[in-house]
Design a protein around this motif. Structure first.
Motif, mmCIF file in Angstrom:
data_model
loop_
_atom_site.group_PDB
_atom_site.id
_atom_site.type_symbol
_atom_site.label_atom_id
_atom_site.label_comp_id
_atom_site.label_asym_id
_atom_site.label_seq_id
_atom_site.Cartn_x
_atom_site.Cartn_y
_atom_site.Cartn_z
ATOM 1 N N ILE A 27 0.855 -1.182 0.000
ATOM 2 C CA ILE A 27 0.000 0.000 0.000
ATOM 3 C C ILE A 27 0.892 1.233 0.000
ATOM 4 N N GLU A 28 0.807 2.023 -1.068
ATOM 5 C CA GLU A 28 1.541 3.287 -1.152
ATOM 6 C C GLU A 28 0.541 4.378 -1.459
ATOM 7 N N GLY A 29 0.453 5.353 -0.582
ATOM 8 C CA GLY A 29 -0.543 6.400 -0.774
ATOM 9 C C GLY A 29 -1.913 5.768 -0.779
ATOM 10 N N PHE A 30 -2.626 5.921 -1.878
ATOM 11 C CA PHE A 30 -3.952 5.321 -1.989
ATOM 12 C C PHE A 30 -3.996 4.246 -3.059
ATOM 13 N N ILE A 31 -2.834 3.777 -3.464
ATOM 14 C CA ILE A 31 -2.776 2.731 -4.485
ATOM 15 C C ILE A 31 -2.422 1.417 -3.801
ATOM 16 N N ILE A 32 -3.259 0.437 -4.007
ATOM 17 C CA ILE A 32 -3.007 -0.880 -3.434
ATOM 18 C C ILE A 32 -2.616 -1.805 -4.581
ATOM 19 N N THR A 33 -1.442 -2.385 -4.475
ATOM 20 C CA THR A 33 -1.026 -3.347 -5.485
ATOM 21 C C THR A 33 -0.891 -4.703 -4.815
ATOM 22 N N ALA A 34 -1.273 -5.701 -5.537
ATOM 23 C CA ALA A 34 -1.160 -7.061 -5.011
ATOM 24 C C ALA A 34 -0.567 -7.931 -6.097
ATOM 25 N N LYS A 35 0.426 -8.711 -5.736
ATOM 26 C CA LYS A 35 0.976 -9.645 -6.710
ATOM 27 C C LYS A 35 1.013 -11.027 -6.084
ATOM 28 N N LYS A 36 0.772 -12.001 -6.915
ATOM 29 C CA LYS A 36 0.707 -13.379 -6.455
ATOM 30 C C LYS A 36 2.079 -13.823 -5.981
ATOM 31 N N GLN A 37 2.093 -14.458 -4.821
ATOM 32 C CA GLN A 37 3.336 -15.011 -4.316
ATOM 33 C C GLN A 37 3.618 -16.337 -5.012
ATOM 34 N N LYS A 38 4.641 -17.006 -4.564
ATOM 35 C CA LYS A 38 5.051 -18.283 -5.137
ATOM 36 C C LYS A 38 3.853 -19.222 -5.305
ATOM 37 N N LYS A 39 3.814 -19.891 -6.433
ATOM 38 C CA LYS A 39 2.721 -20.812 -6.727
ATOM 39 C C LYS A 39 2.730 -21.989 -5.753
ATOM 40 N N SER A 40 1.543 -22.415 -5.388
ATOM 41 C CA SER A 40 1.400 -23.582 -4.524
ATOM 42 C C SER A 40 1.834 -24.832 -5.280
ATOM 43 N N LYS A 41 2.135 -25.870 -4.539
ATOM 44 C CA LYS A 41 2.539 -27.140 -5.148
ATOM 45 C C LYS A 41 1.415 -27.707 -6.015
ATOM 46 N N LEU A 68 -0.416 -26.736 0.858
ATOM 47 C CA LEU A 68 0.092 -27.254 -0.412
ATOM 48 C C LEU A 68 -0.748 -26.883 -1.627
ATOM 49 N N CYS A 69 -1.873 -26.199 -1.414
ATOM 50 C CA CYS A 69 -2.758 -25.979 -2.561
ATOM 51 C C CYS A 69 -3.406 -24.600 -2.544
ATOM 52 N N ASP A 70 -3.978 -24.278 -3.703
ATOM 53 C CA ASP A 70 -4.752 -23.049 -3.837
ATOM 54 C C ASP A 70 -6.216 -23.269 -3.467
ATOM 55 N N TYR A 71 -6.701 -24.491 -3.668
ATOM 56 C CA TYR A 71 -8.130 -24.769 -3.485
ATOM 57 C C TYR A 71 -8.280 -26.126 -2.810
ATOM 58 N N LEU A 72 -8.858 -26.118 -1.619
ATOM 59 C CA LEU A 72 -9.011 -27.343 -0.835
ATOM 60 C C LEU A 72 -10.467 -27.799 -0.835
ATOM 61 N N ILE A 73 -10.674 -29.010 -1.330
ATOM 62 C CA ILE A 73 -11.999 -29.625 -1.336
ATOM 63 C C ILE A 73 -12.001 -30.727 -0.284
ATOM 64 N N VAL A 74 -13.015 -30.699 0.571
ATOM 65 C CA VAL A 74 -13.109 -31.682 1.649
ATOM 66 C C VAL A 74 -14.392 -32.489 1.483
ATOM 67 N N GLY A 75 -14.232 -33.797 1.457
ATOM 68 C CA GLY A 75 -15.377 -34.695 1.418
ATOM 69 C C GLY A 75 -15.751 -35.103 2.832
ATOM 70 N N VAL A 76 -17.014 -34.935 3.174
ATOM 71 C CA VAL A 76 -17.519 -35.350 4.485
ATOM 72 C C VAL A 76 -18.397 -36.578 4.263
ATOM 73 N N SER A 77 -18.059 -37.661 4.947
ATOM 74 C CA SER A 77 -18.813 -38.913 4.792
ATOM 75 C C SER A 77 -20.262 -38.730 5.217
ATOM 76 N N THR A 78 -21.157 -39.253 4.401
ATOM 77 C CA THR A 78 -22.578 -39.202 4.744
ATOM 78 C C THR A 78 -22.858 -40.173 5.890
ATOM 79 N N ASP A 79 -23.978 -39.971 6.542
ATOM 80 C CA ASP A 79 -24.387 -40.878 7.623
ATOM 81 C C ASP A 79 -24.481 -42.312 7.106
ATOM 82 N N GLU A 80 -25.030 -42.463 5.898
ATOM 83 C CA GLU A 80 -25.204 -43.795 5.311
ATOM 84 C C GLU A 80 -23.858 -44.479 5.067
ATOM 85 N N LEU A 81 -22.880 -43.721 4.581
ATOM 86 C CA LEU A 81 -21.559 -44.307 4.330
ATOM 87 C C LEU A 81 -20.896 -44.724 5.640
ATOM 88 N N ILE A 82 -21.035 -43.919 6.665
ATOM 89 C CA ILE A 82 -20.454 -44.272 7.968
ATOM 90 C C ILE A 82 -21.102 -45.549 8.500
#
Length: 168
Positions: A27-41, A68-82
């Motif tokens: 943040i400099e003055g009223f300009i906000i710059t954002a750049k992507k950091q190192k890519k995730s694995k 390790l990632c940009d996008y985390l998907i989590v599967g939750v077991s259904t009652d029936e599967l348990i």
């Protein structure tokens, strides 16, 4: 609202949405710059579980997966599967377990785990890697993506907690 308030709101939004791990913000003055950091694995990681009596070990695997990632998907077991896999009903109903996992800001998406077909999840959700505890090494079903095995969190498991609470 003055400019300082606007900047504060933008910064709060970035941190609330976990951008601090992915972006370098200047943040400099009223300009906000954002750049992507190192890519995730990986772009997309999938992990899953019953999450019945959520505990620190569950949180550990979510933290390690998200690192390790940009996008985390989590599967939750259904009652029936348990019931099918463990021969008993879960202590916490499916919809409540989903809400618990959804409330964790590391998690980008929660999906029902209705069966043990991991390859279908890999194909449908374009998964780059699946993360599981090291106790699954050598026992996990074959999939076409990478596997990440994390050390088991000692002395904590849902089974131990349930037994100590006399829930099973």
């Amino acid at each position: 609202m003055d400019n300082e308030d606007e900047i504060s709101e933008i910064i709060a939004f970035l941190y609330e949405n976990n951008f601090e791990n992915k972006w370098s913000i200047n943040i400099e003055g009223f300009i906000i710059t954002a750049k992507k950091q190192k890519k995730s694995k990986y772009n997309r990681i999938y992990t899953s579980g019953c999450f019945d009596v959520f505990h620190y070990g569950h949180l550990n695997i979510l933290i390690r997966s998200k690192e390790l990632c940009d996008y985390l998907i989590v599967g939750v077991s259904t009652d029936e599967l348990i019931e099918q896999e463990k021969g008993r009903k879960p202590v916490i109903p499916f919809h409540e377990r989903v809400k618990i996992v959804q409330s964790i800001n590391l998690v980008d998406e929660v999906i029902p785990q209705v069966d043990k077909n991991k390859q279908k999840i890999v194909d449908v959700y374009n998964i780059d890697a699946i993360s599981v505890g090291a106790d699954w090494e050598g026992r996990y079903p074959k999939v076409s993506c990478q596997m990440e095995y994390f050390p088991y969190t000692e002395s904590v498991s849902s089974t131990i907690l349930k037994k100590s609470l006399k829930l099973i």
